[in-house]
Design an enzyme around this catalytic site. Structure first.
Site, PDB file in Angstrom:
ATOM      1  N   GLU A  61       2.390 -12.709  -7.230  1.00 13.78           N
ATOM      2  CA  GLU A  61       1.878 -11.686  -6.210  1.00 13.78           C
ATOM      3  C   GLU A  61       1.812 -12.505  -4.720  1.00 13.78           C
ATOM      4  OE1 GLU A  61      -1.580  -9.763  -7.394  1.00 13.78           O
ATOM      5  OE2 GLU A  61      -2.475 -11.455  -8.492  1.00 13.78           O
ATOM      6  N   HIS A 113     -12.979   5.071  -6.226  1.00  4.92           N
ATOM      7  CA  HIS A 113     -13.378   5.789  -7.402  1.00  4.92           C
ATOM      8  C   HIS A 113     -12.819   7.233  -7.175  1.00  4.92           C
ATOM      9  CE1 HIS A 113     -17.097   3.380  -8.358  1.00  4.92           C
ATOM     10  NE2 HIS A 113     -15.956   2.854  -9.094  1.00  4.92           N
ATOM     11  N   CYS A 153       4.198  -4.860 -12.115  1.00  3.56           N
ATOM     12  CA  CYS A 153       2.964  -4.009 -12.601  1.00  3.56           C
ATOM     13  C   CYS A 153       2.238  -3.583 -11.326  1.00  3.56           C
ATOM     14  CB  CYS A 153       2.052  -5.103 -13.448  1.00  3.56           C
ATOM     15  SG  CYS A 153       1.272  -6.303 -12.548  1.00  3.56           S
ATOM     16  N   ASP A 178       0.074  -6.887  -3.810  1.00  3.77           N
ATOM     17  CA  ASP A 178      -0.482  -7.983  -2.949  1.00  3.77           C
ATOM     18  C   ASP A 178       0.853  -8.675  -2.618  1.00  3.77           C
ATOM     19  OD1 ASP A 178      -3.165  -8.436  -2.851  1.00  3.77           O
ATOM     20  OD2 ASP A 178      -3.515  -8.759  -5.040  1.00  3.77           O
TER      21      ASP A 178
HETATM   22  C1  PEP Z   1      -0.884  -6.082  -7.405  1.00  2.00           C
HETATM   23  O1  PEP Z   1      -1.338  -6.868  -6.720  1.00  2.00           O
HETATM   24  O2  PEP Z   1       0.206  -5.495  -7.341  1.00  2.00           O
HETATM   25  C2  PEP Z   1      -1.391  -5.792  -8.748  1.00  2.00           C
HETATM   26  C3  PEP Z   1      -1.054  -5.191  -9.745  1.00  2.00           C
HETATM   27  O3  PEP Z   1      -2.820  -6.537  -8.740  1.00  2.00           O
HETATM   28  P1  PEP Z   1      -4.061  -5.650  -8.033  1.00  2.00           P
HETATM   29  O4  PEP Z   1      -3.513  -4.447  -7.544  1.00  2.00           O
HETATM   30  O5  PEP Z   1      -5.214  -5.320  -9.138  1.00  2.00           O
HETATM   31  O6  PEP Z   1      -4.431  -6.534  -6.948  1.00  2.00           O
HETATM   32 MG    MG Z   2      -2.995  -8.247  -7.044  1.00  5.23          MG
END
Ligand code: PEP
Ligand code: MG
Length: 861
Positions: A720, A481, A793, A746
């Site tokens: 991922e 947070h 992303c 990930d």
């Molecule tokens: C990622 O794994 O890069 C991703 C965008 O998902 P999160 O960070 O929410 O696991």
């Molecule tokens: Mg992820």
């Protein structure tokens, strides 16, 4: 119980069920008899009865474990299920209390077999004698036993002389004060190791903390001390081998009693209650591990919020509140605690209102979650039971919230670790109410760099933005947070900084680089002047980038890249438009599910997705990722059993496939939002196999066939898990698979087999590792052959240094954090496509992430 002779004690089966050898229990603490010797029962009904007549000497607040002491002094611990402490008492009802006398066969606890069975790792119930020094053998029966009726085991006691006899001269010995380094204090595992060690010696050994002491050979006694991380203990012994015992146990404690513990800075550790003052030093102190960077003046951490802060250190401690340990009247103490909690609730509700007016609903929700924590029955139970034992309200409360937070932090996952910080934050607030003492710093000087073990959400919400130019915390991660608030306030921040940061003296001039995740001491005035110039240049450049935020991201030779935002909810969707986002590349829908006690309904979800879609410009993409929770990110109302390896367990789409109604509801809500203006996309997280995809897609198709929106929502895969990148060609050939987006956070973690939140490994989890870039490049090529697009992303999409390489690898869309959008667009505009391709080609052939990063010097971006 019937003591057939002085040397034998019969234990009645405490449960109806099948006897299981203790060695077969799938938990090494029990299987290796670290807690004690005995047996396990696979229960057929949820009634736990006493195996002997005796006294209840311990009942755990979460009612999953109880200890009865027999007339012979046997301490018999009964532990229902494995990892059931995490259920917080849900499904368990105690029929006795501590200190109560019970007969053999008397009901102690009943529990809901189905409910606990569904939520716990195992229902196997362990029955062990913890003071094994009294035993010469335990002989369990086999097969089915009837609870309260059948004999389950016979305990053969050591002859009295043998268990107490000593030869030689008894001496006294005591250790120095030892700081407990275990992150979650002396909980069951390290305690078991300590007790096993103590039992190797004949002497009487005590573990002391302040005025409290416990028999070092009793698990129950030590656990009741609830020694927290950073507290000081002393080992004392009396007997013929007292010196040897003290030496061995002291060494064991220093080495973490079999647990992997962070290195303590000399002179103390990160403080909790009753702690050691942290010395303010400017000189390097001897530290076992030494500086991680190899340069004493450079401290390394992880980037939590980008930007450069130059200022003077102010250490923020929370451990200054002094409390009395004991109180006379427990009723009065309970009343005091209740009214302090009520006052804190009032403050929190005012803070929630202020945040919702001045900041955003997302930030306000943090303080709503704090109010929920104050209603948590396990937390309140912990405090109440300490008050009942004669502790003052403040002492009981402080012990309870720290133990509760340690328990969460000990689960080693980012989301729960963040929750532990919230528990400490709200706990501190109540403690301040109880004692009238505030641990605030007063007015901060200009250009303050705050350094703390943790900054709580309350600290960050109340920061004087005009004086604080950065902060560094030894705890926390990029998804805590605190990091979220730091980014939204645009304050540079570093999380997980080396613990020696806590030793930097107040007033020391430092440079905090939130982008690189570093803190530098020993800076000269000339350097400061140079950095201030750099800051001014950065500010100028930022202004230029901001001015062009609404322009498209096109390379100098006309190649367009879509730049979209990662969001967590409606406020973010609105904010992303202000920063020039061309849509949303990732709505982390788990934020819609978090901080609540029940799942959002289909109507609630529809409202949120519709509002997000309406916040965008008509036709812009809105990619909604289906719920990405699991063993590592649990939701209270979604029963997912605890797992040994949650990152390799049931998470992401695997949860949706196991509990299809959750996935179906979400898909229906997305379909129902598809006429709100934006172009909707559904994306499945953690797809690893073609079968995962086909099963998820079938569910999507079944729901889509029931509504008219069949052609309005496209479907894609979050890349991922490395298998998806390697098999991009096969995935791209799948029917109806429209797009892919790389979750580099990930993907990097799974490619390197390093937990992205691991305190020692996280700094190596760099998405610019050539292995990760090669996977992205080869996937992009395979997808483009089939006319499918590829986005990124993960966090690397927000890193302007990586942008030209990603573009060169063939990435079509960059989905980044909202504040990064203008600079990511600018980074695209700074290159031509052929330069990007050449950089990408070089990058995948580099040997290390550092070599990759050297291809694009930071100053160029
Ligand atoms: C990622 O794994 O890069 C991703 C965008 O998902 P999160 O960070 O929410 O696991
Ligand atoms: Mg992820």
């Amino acid at each position: 119980m019937s003591a057939e002779s002085t040397a034998r004690v019969s234990l009645r089966a405490p449960l109806t069920g099948v006897m299981v050898p203790i060695e077969d229990v799938p938990d090494p603490v029990f299987a290796r008899k670290m807690v004690g010797d005995g047996f396990s029962v696979d229960p057929l009904e949820g009634r736990l009865t006493s195996p002997v007549p005796g006294e209840v000497v311990d009942l755990q607040p979460s009612r999953h474990a109880i200890t009865v002491r027999s007339a012979e002094g046997l301490e018999i611990l009964m532990h229902i299920g494995l990892d059931t402490v995490r259920l917080g008492g849900d499904g368990f009802r105690a029929h006795v209390s501590e200190g109560q006398r019970v007969g053999a066969g008397d009901l102690l606890i009943d529990f809901d077999l189905d409910d606990v069975g569904r939520k716990a790792k195992s229902l196997l119930t362990q029955v062990v004698v913890t003071n094994t020094e009294l035993l010469s053998a335990i002989i369990p029966v086999t097969g089915l036993v009837s609870g309260g009726i059948d004999e389950a085991a016979v305990v053969e006691l050591k002859p009295l002389e043998e268990s107490t006899q000593e030869s030689g001269t008894a001496v006294d010995a005591a250790s120095d004060a030892l700081v407990v380094p275990n992150p979650t204090g002396l909980h069951a595992r390290p305690t078991a190791t300590l007790v096993a060690l103590a039992k190797q010696y004949r002497s009487d050994i005590q573990l002391r903390r302040g005025d409290d002491s416990a028999n070092a050979k009793s698990i129950v006694a030590i656990m009741s001390l609830a020694v927290a991380c950073g507290e000081k203990v002393v080992v004392t012994a009396h007997g013929t081998d007292a010196k040897e015992a003290v030496a061995a146990i002291s060494q064991g404690i220093r080495e973490g009693l079999g647990e992997d513990c962070p290195t303590l800075p000399s002179g103390g550790v990160v403080g909790t209650e009753d702690t050691i003052p942290i010395p303010t030093i400017t000189e390097p102190v001897a530290e076992t591990a030494g500086p991680r960077s190899g340069d004493w003046n450079l401290l390394l951490g992880a980037s939590a919020s980008p930007g450069l802060g130059i200022g003077r250190v102010v250490q923020l401690h929370h451990e200054d509140i002094v409390v009395e340990e004991f109180a006379e009247d427990r009723h009065k103490e309970r009343r005091k605690l209740n009214s302090a909690i009520d006052r804190a609730l009032l403050d929190l509700s005012a803070l929630q209102k202020r945040m919702s007016e001045e900041a955003s609903e997302e930030k306000a929700a943090i303080f709503a979650a704090h109010q929920e924590i104050l209603g948590d029955p396990e937390l309140l139970d912990l405090a109440a039971s300490a008050i009942d034992k004669g502790k003052s309200a403040a002492f009981a409360w402080r012990g309870a919230f720290n133990a509760f937070a340690d328990q969460l932090a000990g689960l080693k996952n980012e989301i729960l670790a963040g929750r532990a910080n919230d528990v400490r934050d709200v706990g501190q607030r109540v403690l301040e109410e109880l004692t009238g003492q505030r641990s605030e710093k007063g007015e901060l000087p200009e250009n303050t760099i705050l350094v703390a073990e943790e900054l709580t959400p309350s600290d960050t919400a109340q920061l004087d933005r005009s004086r604080v130019v950065g902060f560094a915390t030894t705890g926390g991660g990029a998804s805590s947070h605190v990091a979220i608030i730091a980014r939204s306030l645009d304050i540079p921040a570093v999380a997980g900084i080396e613990a020696r940061a806590l030793d930097i003296a107040d007033g020391t001039l430092v440079v905090l680089d939130g982008s690189k995740g570093t803190l530098r001491m020993g800076v000269t005035d000339e350097e400061v002047a140079r950095l201030r110039e750099k800051q001014a240049r950065m500010a100028e450049r930022k202004a230029v980038e901001e001015a062009a935020k609404d322009e498209p991201a096109v390379t100098t030779d006309g190649h367009r890249v879509t730049v979209v935002a990662n969001i967590g909810g409606v406020d973010d969707a609105v904010a992303s438009m202000d920063k020039g986002a061309e849509g949303v590349g990732l709505l982390r829908s788990e934020f819609v599910f978090m901080g609540r006690s029940t799942a959002p309904t289909e109507a609630e979800q529809t409202q949120i997705y519709t509002d997000c879609a309406k916040a965008l410009k008509p036709g812009q993409p809105l990619v909604i990722r289906t719920l990405d929770v699991g063993g590592d990110k649990p939701l209270a109302y979604l029963p997912i059993p605890a797992e040994e390896n949650p990152f390799l367990g049931v998470r992401g789409i695997r949860v949706g496939l196991e509990q299809p109604e959750v996935l179906r509801t979400q898909i229906r809500a997305v379909l129902a939002s598809s006429d709100a203006g934006a172009k909707l996309h559904v994306m499945f997280p953690m797809i690893a196999t073609i079968d995962d995809w086909r099963r998820a897609k079938q569910i999507f198709d079944e729901e889509r066939s029931k509504v008219a929106a069949w052609d309005r929502v496209s479907v894609g895969i979050m890349m991922e898990v490395p298998s998806v990148a390697v098999m991009a060609r096969q995935f791209a050939a799948e029917d109806g698979c429209d797009f892919f987006s790389v979750g580099t956070n990930d993907l990097t973690s799974y490619t390197l087999a390093m937990d992205r939140g691991h305190p020692k490994l996280a700094s190596q989890v760099d998405p610019c590792n050539p292995a990760v870039l090669a996977l992205i490049g080869q996937a992009a090529e395979a997808l483009h052959e089939r006319g499918k697009w590829l986005g990124v992303c993960g966090g690397v999409a927000s890193d302007p240094q990586a942008v030209p390489i990603l573009v060169g690898l063939g990435v079509d869309e960059l989905s980044c954090s909202i504040p990064a959008i203008p600079s990511v667009k600018a980074a695209v505009r700074a290159y031509d496509l052929s330069t990007c391709r050449a950089l990408a080609e070089k990058a995948v052939n580099c040997a290390t992430p550092a070599e990759v990063r050297a291809l694009v010097p930071v100053d160029e971006v």
